[in-house]
Design a protein around this motif. Structure first.
Motif, PDB file in Angstrom:
ATOM      1  N   ASP A 121      17.887   3.043  -1.860  1.00 12.85           N
ATOM      2  CA  ASP A 121      18.685   3.836  -2.783  1.00 12.85           C
ATOM      3  C   ASP A 121      19.918   3.088  -3.264  1.00 12.85           C
ATOM      4  O   ASP A 121      20.434   3.371  -4.350  1.00 12.85           O
ATOM      5  CB  ASP A 121      19.141   5.148  -2.129  1.00 12.85           C
ATOM      6  N   LYS A 230      21.411  11.292  -4.081  1.00  8.59           N
ATOM      7  CA  LYS A 230      22.841  11.459  -3.846  1.00  8.59           C
ATOM      8  C   LYS A 230      23.653  10.689  -4.876  1.00  8.59           C
ATOM      9  O   LYS A 230      24.635  11.186  -5.424  1.00  8.59           O
ATOM     10  CB  LYS A 230      23.200  11.003  -2.434  1.00  8.59           C
ATOM     11  N   ARG A 231      23.246   9.460  -5.125  1.00  5.57           N
ATOM     12  CA  ARG A 231      23.959   8.648  -6.117  1.00  5.57           C
ATOM     13  C   ARG A 231      23.900   9.290  -7.497  1.00  5.57           C
ATOM     14  O   ARG A 231      24.899   9.339  -8.204  1.00  5.57           O
ATOM     15  CB  ARG A 231      23.364   7.243  -6.164  1.00  5.57           C
ATOM     16  N   ARG A 233      23.539  12.467  -8.210  1.00  6.72           N
ATOM     17  CA  ARG A 233      24.380  13.672  -8.248  1.00  6.72           C
ATOM     18  C   ARG A 233      25.849  13.296  -8.433  1.00  6.72           C
ATOM     19  O   ARG A 233      26.560  13.940  -9.212  1.00  6.72           O
ATOM     20  CB  ARG A 233      24.182  14.482  -6.964  1.00  6.72           C
TER      21      ARG A 233
END
Length: 294
Positions: A121, A230-231, A233
């Protein structure tokens, strides 16, 4: 030639031939008696050229530009070379990761999957972590801008033909290539190889009705951006929320430095400025990110 004979001669399946026609890469003649398509030797050569370029993984919109003469083949090939080199770097990193996994001697049950996913990620691209993060942010912002947009047509839209004319007029005005794939009051069209659906709606400005056309991508996965959830978002939050947060921070600084005797007065001022900041942020999001009129 009919479509089956053309598919045999060109090596392109009948299904792909129909897709290329819808995408505006091929325009065969029609038999005036039965309206069946008639393919020529020139169409077969065009399909073979499309097959060559698609084998190079060249995007459909670039192939369309090459066939129309608006993009030289040399420039399209150089652009695709750079894209393939970038993908080659990703594949090389993936191959190196596979080598590590193979040499590690660990079983699937022993593998630290969380560490592997975290590494995938947040890869460390050339130029450092910050450069890669900024590049990913730009990709996400570009995808958000393409996901949905609106425009104001110059004329009324009462028939499917008028809707088609409005879409083509907008495309001509903005210098983009639009191909209508379904003509109706909720038409579908392709832009840069991505299919959109369009609807008309009316908004009011000072009680004056204004006709607008909203265009939304048909398949959101067509604009999917690589990266961890996550990144993405965090990047979307910064993309849409940072202007509002900056306005609120400036409001706090301004109010706290004013010579106001009572905190209720400052709190009221903060609420007013905060509401204005949120309203301004929403207006900027709606107009800037979703409205090509601005």
């Amino acid at each position: 030639m009919n479509i089956k004979q053309t598919a045999d001669a060109s090596g392109v399946s009948a299904r792909n031939i129909r897709y290329y026609e819808q995408a505006g890469l091929l325009a065969p003649e029609r038999n005036p008696e039965n309206d069946y398509r008639i393919y020529t030797d020139a169409d077969v050569r065009t399909l073979k050229l499309i097959r060559v370029l698609r084998t190079l993984d060249m995007p459909v919109e670039d192939i369309r530009a090459v066939l129309s003469g608006t993009l030289p083949l040399t420039e399209a090939a150089e652009r695709q070379r750079r894209q393939l080199e970038a993908e080659q770097q990703k594949l090389a990193a993936a191959a190196a990761f596979c080598t590590e996994l193979a040499a590690g001697g660990r079983t699937a049950a022993e593998l630290d999957v969380d560490a592997c996913l975290a590494r995938m990620d947040s890869p460390a691209p050339a130029g450092g972590w910050f450069t890669g993060w900024v590049q990913d942010y730009r990709k996400m912002a570009a995808a958000e801008h393409k996901r949905q947009f609106t425009f104001t047509p110059d004329t009324a839209i009462a028939t499917p033909q008028e809707f088609t004319a409005a879409l083509l007029a907008w495309a001509d005005e903005n210098g983009v290539d639009v191909t209508i794939t379904r003509e109706s009051m909720t038409p579908r069209f392709t832009l840069d190889g991505i299919e959109y659906r369009a609807v008309r709606y009316s908004s009011h400005v000072r009680n004056i009705p204004i006709l607008r056309v909203r265009c939304e991508v048909s398949d959101p996965s067509a604009l999917a951006v690589e990266g961890g959830p996550k990144r993405l978002r965090v990047q979307r939050f910064l993309h849409y929320g940072l202007p509002v947060l900056v306005c609120l921070a400036l409001a706090v600084v301004w109010v706290c430095t004013r010579n106001m005797p009572l905190w209720p007065d400052k709190a009221a001022m903060l609420l007013v400025l905060g509401a204005l900041g949120v309203g301004y942020g929403f207006r900027g999001w709606y107009l800037y990110y979703n409205d090509r009129d601005q």
